[in-house]
Write a protein that holds these residues in place. Structure first.
Motif, short mmCIF file in Angstrom:
data_model
loop_
_atom_site.label_atom_id
_atom_site.label_comp_id
_atom_site.label_asym_id
_atom_site.label_seq_id
_atom_site.Cartn_x
_atom_site.Cartn_y
_atom_site.Cartn_z
N THR A 109 80.27 67.21 24.28
CA THR A 109 80.07 68.61 24.70
C THR A 109 78.61 68.89 25.02
OG1 THR A 109 82.00 69.36 23.44
CG2 THR A 109 80.37 71.03 24.04
N PRO A 110 77.65 68.55 24.14
CA PRO A 110 76.24 68.77 24.51
C PRO A 110 75.78 67.86 25.66
CG PRO A 110 76.49 68.54 22.13
CD PRO A 110 77.77 68.09 22.75
N LEU A 111 76.29 66.63 25.72
CA LEU A 111 75.86 65.71 26.77
C LEU A 111 76.22 66.21 28.16
CD1 LEU A 111 76.60 62.13 25.36
CD2 LEU A 111 74.38 63.24 25.71
N TRP A 112 77.33 66.95 28.26
CA TRP A 112 77.72 67.49 29.56
C TRP A 112 76.72 68.53 30.06
CZ3 TRP A 112 81.20 65.35 32.62
CH2 TRP A 112 81.61 66.05 33.76
N TYR A 129 72.64 71.24 34.06
CA TYR A 129 71.24 71.30 34.49
C TYR A 129 71.09 70.87 35.95
CZ TYR A 129 66.37 69.85 34.93
OH TYR A 129 65.08 69.68 35.37
N LEU A 130 71.89 69.90 36.36
CA LEU A 130 71.75 69.36 37.72
C LEU A 130 72.41 70.25 38.78
CD1 LEU A 130 72.43 65.56 37.01
CD2 LEU A 130 70.22 66.67 37.46
N MET A 171 74.30 78.26 29.25
CA MET A 171 75.43 77.35 29.14
C MET A 171 75.11 76.19 28.20
SD MET A 171 78.55 76.96 30.08
CE MET A 171 78.78 77.85 31.63
N ASP A 172 73.90 75.65 28.31
CA ASP A 172 73.52 74.54 27.44
C ASP A 172 73.36 75.00 25.99
OD1 ASP A 172 73.62 72.98 29.64
OD2 ASP A 172 71.58 72.19 29.49
N LEU A 173 72.85 76.21 25.80
CA LEU A 173 72.78 76.75 24.44
C LEU A 173 74.18 76.88 23.84
CD1 LEU A 173 70.00 79.49 24.80
CD2 LEU A 173 69.84 77.31 23.57
N LEU A 174 75.10 77.37 24.67
CA LEU A 174 76.49 77.50 24.24
C LEU A 174 77.08 76.13 23.89
CD1 LEU A 174 78.95 79.35 23.83
CD2 LEU A 174 79.46 79.07 26.26
N ARG A 175 76.74 75.15 24.69
CA ARG A 175 77.24 73.79 24.43
C ARG A 175 76.65 73.21 23.14
NH1 ARG A 175 80.05 70.92 27.83
NH2 ARG A 175 80.51 71.71 29.92
N ILE A 176 75.39 73.47 22.89
CA ILE A 176 74.76 72.95 21.67
C ILE A 176 75.42 73.56 20.43
CG2 ILE A 176 72.63 72.98 20.30
CD1 ILE A 176 71.10 72.75 22.96
N PHE A 177 75.63 74.88 20.45
CA PHE A 177 76.27 75.54 19.31
C PHE A 177 77.71 75.03 19.13
CE2 PHE A 177 73.01 78.97 19.92
CZ PHE A 177 72.45 78.86 18.65
N THR A 178 78.41 74.83 20.25
CA THR A 178 79.78 74.32 20.17
C THR A 178 79.81 72.90 19.62
OG1 THR A 178 80.41 75.70 22.07
CG2 THR A 178 81.88 73.89 21.49
N GLY A 179 78.87 72.06 20.08
CA GLY A 179 78.79 70.70 19.57
C GLY A 179 78.49 70.67 18.08
N LEU A 180 77.61 71.56 17.62
CA LEU A 180 77.31 71.65 16.19
C LEU A 180 78.55 72.07 15.39
CD1 LEU A 180 73.74 73.25 16.23
CD2 LEU A 180 74.33 70.89 15.65
N ALA A 181 79.32 73.00 15.98
CA ALA A 181 80.54 73.44 15.30
C ALA A 181 81.53 72.28 15.16
CB ALA A 181 81.17 74.59 16.08
N PHE A 182 81.68 71.48 16.22
CA PHE A 182 82.56 70.32 16.15
C PHE A 182 82.04 69.30 15.13
CE2 PHE A 182 84.21 71.41 20.51
CZ PHE A 182 85.55 71.49 20.12
N PHE A 183 80.73 69.11 15.07
CA PHE A 183 80.17 68.15 14.12
C PHE A 183 80.36 68.63 12.69
CE2 PHE A 183 76.59 66.01 11.90
CZ PHE A 183 76.98 64.71 12.15
N ALA A 184 80.23 69.95 12.48
CA ALA A 184 80.47 70.51 11.14
C ALA A 184 81.94 70.31 10.75
CB ALA A 184 80.12 71.99 11.12
N LEU A 185 82.84 70.46 11.72
CA LEU A 185 84.25 70.23 11.45
C LEU A 185 84.48 68.77 11.08
CD1 LEU A 185 87.22 71.09 11.44
CD2 LEU A 185 87.27 70.71 13.92
N PHE A 186 83.83 67.87 11.78
CA PHE A 186 83.96 66.44 11.48
C PHE A 186 83.50 66.14 10.06
CE2 PHE A 186 81.56 62.43 11.20
CZ PHE A 186 82.61 61.51 11.34
N LEU A 187 82.36 66.73 9.64
CA LEU A 187 81.84 66.49 8.30
C LEU A 187 82.71 67.13 7.23
CD1 LEU A 187 78.00 67.01 8.86
CD2 LEU A 187 79.26 64.84 8.70
#
Length: 412
Positions: free
Chosen positions: A70-73, A78-79, A89-105
């Motif tokens: 999600t963050p890598l996209w 950017y391009l 959009m990238d800020l939104l992606r970073i927060f979403t990626g963190l949410a997924f990582f928290a779910l994983f942990l």
């Protein structure tokens, strides 16, 4: 008459044909197990455990993948997008990626259905929030064809989510609830003030319903296969009792509950008397019939909360939660009063039974409790068989219990 004849020849499927197709699709499960496909409320404990482990392990895998990609996209954003779009959009992606990582942990393999439901809900809730938020960021974007193409790609997210349901062994009820959440996310994304389009809404609903139906069929099919597999794994093929492996799981759970809640837990070790002679004289097929009939006789005396386990050969272990030593003794006396079943020669099949209870026997270790009931069963055999040994002595006093007084066919 022509129509009736046509439908019977197979040119047009009848209701009976559809029923046959449905039954063949779920042919691996029994009639009473169809309820397991509708709702999780009636799932047996071991089925719930296996399904919980499967759901959580798959949630963890998908959450980790989304947390990475999600963050890598954001590099693509950017391009292809201007700064006023790609920055939020990238800020939104970073927060979403963190949410997924928290779910994983957060996800761990626990034997609690609530953990699986919460993890599954969050896995679909996070992107369901991300989708309308991303659509809001993309509002009024009129860029070059590449930007427009990237925008179209965002609209596919709900369809990806709905098809992802097929990965999990879900009930019909669970599939409908998750599909509804995804549908709400999709509608909230396409019903922004400047985007309301009735044709798009109808086509979206139709496609989501179609994909949802396919995903539901796949998910419920997985569950049906799991139901059959768990049944075949946990049930002994000859007697229908729990196998030793599944019985050990159930016993460990019941022992933990008894220790935590300080409630009674009784075990009855049941060994059929002179069973070897049945196999020797009449063959193993006759022996299997006797085993099956004995298991049926024992099962008739059980409560819904009791578990009968085929421990090995002609040995059974009866797990009786919330049952004192006295009540377990009464139940076994009632069971053995007229014998368990008949042998092939017409004589009565009896049993030697040893009973132990965690609290009255001051046992704090599960293995010790099993050994105690097993040793008492052997004492019952030494007393002449067709007996019940259920003295209240501890493990240390077991040897002195051998001199206990015989009262009827019960050693007290």
């Amino acid at each position: 008459m022509n129509d009736v004849h046509t439908s019977k020849t197979g040119s047009e499927p009848t209701l009976r044909d559809w029923r046959r197709i449905f039954v063949s699709f779920f042919s691996e499960i029994q009639a009473k197990e169809y309820f397991y496909l509708l709702s999780q409320s009636r799932h047996p404990y071991l089925l719930a455990v296996k399904r919980t482990e499967t759901i959580i392990s798959r949630v963890r895998l998908i959450a980790l993948l989304f947390a990475i990609f999600t963050p890598l996209w954001g590099v693509v954003d950017y391009l292809v997008f201007p700064a006023r779009v790609w920055v939020p959009m990238d800020l939104l992606r970073i927060f979403t990626g963190l949410a997924f990582f928290a779910l994983f942990l957060h996800c761990t393999i626990r034997h609690k259905s609530a953990d699986a439901y919460l993890s599954l809900f969050l896995l679909f809730f996070i992107p369901s929030v991300f989708y309308p938020a991303s659509q809001y960021v993309l509002t009024n974007l009129n860029g070059d064809p590449i930007s427009q193409l990237a925008m179209v790609g965002y609209t596919f997210l709900p369809f990806v989510l709905i098809t992802a349901l097929a990965i999990f062994p879900l009930t019909v009820r669970e599939t409908m609830m998750l599909s509804l959440m995804i549908l709400i996310a999709k509608l909230s994304g396409i019903m922004l003030p400047h985007q309301i389009d009735l044709t798009e809404i109808i086509s979206t609903l139709w496609l989501l319903a179609l994909l949802g139906g396919i995903a539901a069929t796949a998910g419920v099919g997985q569950l049906a296969f799991m139901v059959a597999l768990v049944r075949q794994t946990i049930r002994d093929a000859i007697t229908g009792c729990f196998t030793r492996v599944s019985g050990e799981e159930l016993l460990a759970l019941q022992f933990a509950i008894a220790q935590r809640s300080k409630t009674a837990l009784s075990l009855a070790f049941i060994d059929l008397d002179h069973f070897k002679s049945v196999n020797d004289q009449f063959g193993h097929e006759a022996g299997d019939i006797v085993l099956r009939q004995a298991a049926i006789a024992i099962t008739r005396e059980l409560r819904d909360s009791d578990f009968l386990v085929r421990w090995g050969g002609e040995e059974f272990l009866l797990i009786m939660p919330n049952t004192s030593l006295a009540h377990a003794k009464t139940a076994m006396e009632r069971l053995c009063r007229f014998g368990l079943c008949k042998r092939p020669d017409g004589t009565i099949m009896t049993a030697s039974i040893g009973i132990a209870e965690a609290w009255s026997d001051a046992v704090s270790d599960l293995g010790q409790l099993i050994d105690l009931s097993d040793q008492r069963m052997y004492l019952a055999k030494k007393s002449g068989r067709n007996a019940i040994f259920c003295t209240g002595g501890t493990v240390a006093n077991l040897e002195s219990d051998a001199s206990s007084i015989v009262s009827g066919n019960v050693l007290v």
